[in-house]
Write an enzyme that holds these catalytic residues in place. Structure first.
Site, short mmCIF file in Angstrom:
data_model
loop_
_atom_site.label_atom_id
_atom_site.label_comp_id
_atom_site.label_asym_id
_atom_site.label_seq_id
_atom_site.Cartn_x
_atom_site.Cartn_y
_atom_site.Cartn_z
N LYS A 152 -3.28 8.17 2.79
CA LYS A 152 -4.56 8.08 3.73
C LYS A 152 -4.39 8.70 5.27
O LYS A 152 -5.15 9.00 5.87
CB LYS A 152 -4.98 6.72 3.77
CG LYS A 152 -5.46 5.87 2.57
CD LYS A 152 -6.78 6.89 2.05
CE LYS A 152 -7.36 5.92 0.94
NZ LYS A 152 -8.46 6.97 0.07
N TYR A 179 0.72 -1.28 -0.06
CA TYR A 179 -0.04 0.19 0.05
C TYR A 179 0.82 1.21 -0.11
O TYR A 179 0.49 2.34 -0.58
CB TYR A 179 -0.91 0.15 1.32
CG TYR A 179 -1.95 0.80 1.28
CD1 TYR A 179 -2.80 0.73 0.11
CD2 TYR A 179 -2.64 1.69 1.95
CE1 TYR A 179 -4.05 1.50 -0.43
CE2 TYR A 179 -3.90 2.43 1.83
CZ TYR A 179 -4.73 2.46 0.78
OH TYR A 179 -5.68 3.26 0.69
C1 KAL Z 1 -3.24 -3.12 0.65
C2 KAL Z 1 -3.98 -2.89 -0.31
C3 KAL Z 1 -3.49 -3.70 -1.56
C4 KAL Z 1 -2.28 -2.73 -2.09
C5 KAL Z 1 -2.32 -1.85 -3.35
C6 KAL Z 1 -2.74 -0.61 -3.46
C7 KAL Z 1 -4.05 0.21 -3.79
C8 KAL Z 1 -4.08 1.33 -4.16
C9 KAL Z 1 -5.19 2.36 -4.15
C10 KAL Z 1 -4.93 3.37 -5.37
C11 KAL Z 1 -5.96 4.44 -5.13
C12 KAL Z 1 -4.95 2.66 -6.80
C13 KAL Z 1 -4.54 3.44 -7.73
O1 KAL Z 1 -4.17 4.52 -7.89
C14 KAL Z 1 -4.51 2.85 -9.06
C15 KAL Z 1 -3.69 3.35 -10.29
O2 KAL Z 1 -2.39 3.38 -10.06
C16 KAL Z 1 -4.08 2.62 -11.51
N1 KAL Z 1 -5.48 2.99 -11.85
C17 KAL Z 1 -6.01 3.73 -12.78
O3 KAL Z 1 -5.26 4.73 -13.42
C18 KAL Z 1 -7.68 3.93 -12.63
C19 KAL Z 1 -7.83 3.66 -14.19
C20 KAL Z 1 -7.83 5.25 -12.22
C21 KAL Z 1 -9.14 5.87 -12.60
O4 KAL Z 1 -7.56 5.38 -10.92
C22 KAL Z 1 -7.94 4.74 -10.14
N2 KAL Z 1 -7.56 5.36 -8.50
O5 KAL Z 1 -9.02 4.07 -9.65
C23 KAL Z 1 -5.12 -2.13 -0.27
C24 KAL Z 1 -6.52 -2.69 -0.66
C25 KAL Z 1 -6.47 -4.13 0.20
C26 KAL Z 1 -7.66 -1.90 -0.45
C27 KAL Z 1 -7.69 -0.62 -1.45
C28 KAL Z 1 -7.73 -0.96 -2.89
C29 KAL Z 1 -7.40 0.43 -1.05
C30 KAL Z 1 -7.76 1.86 -1.97
O6 KAL Z 1 -7.11 2.79 -1.52
O7 KAL Z 1 -8.22 1.87 -2.83
#
Ligand code: KAL
Length: 255
Positions: free
Chosen positions: A163, A156
């Site tokens: 956060k 994370y």
């Molecule tokens: C411990 C957990 C698992 C570890 C990982 C990562 C979670 C990251 C959250 C973060 C917000 C995700 C991204 O930013 C993804 C981004 O790099 C790629 N995605 C995108 O570009 C999409 C298309 C766009 C629209 O962006 C997003 N943000 O969707 C954490 C897990 C168990 C719980 C989670 C997922 C927590 C959280 O904060 O979301």
């Protein structure tokens, strides 16, 4: 719960799996009027399609890129003009570069740190600044956080730091806006399969751990989180501010 006569802004619906969409479904069922902000035009088609599933007529969709103060300012100006005021805002927006969500946090780049903190934490301050002018009496903000801001968790990384900053923003904003009678809270959701989590390799293992160790021995879904968001946005929660409510089957209490 009856929320007819209330209007809420929902920021962060990307698709039907979005937690923001869970909140939209909950609030719609309770009779609230909804306004949506989307990151760019490419998300409009998807949202238009989703909106057909709701009971109410929610036709106001406004573009808002939280990396630009001008965009946030314009979005809330337009929402204010078209609604005459809103009763709350749900902020369900976060981002970190993919490269930084694996390996060690000591490899985080200065730029990656800035982006994650900007989009995932600063954005709530910008939203507060520009939405408070159009909040009705007793209005409130709700954001989405995660346990990784309170504890160290594999992968994370910089999102955990973001956060932690977001949680502190909730407390400081609660104090700041409390003078005007506005409330600010966060919901800390357990892991849920969304666009955000789709890139996570170990996600299945994380879900399994909750099934084995959380007090309720199961995972939560978008609607359960959405119902809590609706409660916090409603007048039933009129005495709650600066709070982080965990909707995670109780996992956060376990050692
Ligand atoms: C411990 C957990 C698992 C570890 C990982 C990562 C979670 C990251 C959250 C973060 C917000 C995700 C991204 O930013 C993804 C981004 O790099 C790629 N995605 C995108 O570009 C999409 C298309 C766009 C629209 O962006 C997003 N943000 O969707 C954490 C897990 C168990 C719980 C989670 C997922 C927590 C959280 O904060 O979301």
């Amino acid at each position: 719960m009856d929320l007819s006569g209330k209007t809420y802004v929902i920021m962060g619906v990307a698709n039907k799996r979005s937690i923001a969409w869970g909140a939209a479904r909950a609030l719609d069922k309770m009779g609230a009027k909804l306004v949506f902000t989307i990151l760019g035009e490419r998300f409009r088609k998807e949202l238009d399609k989703l909106l057909q599933e709701l009971e109410g007529d929610h036709d106001l969709i406004v573009e808002c890129d939280v990396s630009s103060d001008e965009s946030v300012e314009n979005a809330f100006k337009e929402i204010g003009e078209k609604t005459g005021g809103v009763d709350g805002v749900m902020h369900a927006i976060a981002f970190a570069n993919k490269d930084e969500l694996k390996g060690g946090i000591s490899d985080t780049t200065r730029e990656g740190f800035k982006v994650a903190l900007d989009i995932s934490a600063y954005s709530l301050l910008s939203v507060a600044k520009h939405s408070k002018a159009i909040l009705n009496e007793g209005g409130s903000l709700v954001t989405m956080t995660y346990l990784g801001g309170e504890r160290a968790m594999p992968n994370y990384n910089v999102m955990g730091v973001a956060k932690a900053a977001l949680d502190a923003n909730v407390r400081y904003l609660a104090y700041d806006l409390g003078e005007s009678g506005f409330r600010v809270n966060a919901v800390s959701a357990g892991p849920i399969r969304t666009l955000s989590s789709s890139a996570v390799g170990e996600f299945k293992t994380i879900l399994k751990e909750i099934e084995q160790r959380a007090p309720l021995r199961r995972n939560v879904d978008q609607l359960e989180v959405g119902n809590t968001v609706a409660f916090l946005l409603s007048d039933l929660a009129s005495g709650i501010t600066g709070e982080v409510v965990h909707v995670d089957s109780g996992y956060h209490i376990m050692a």
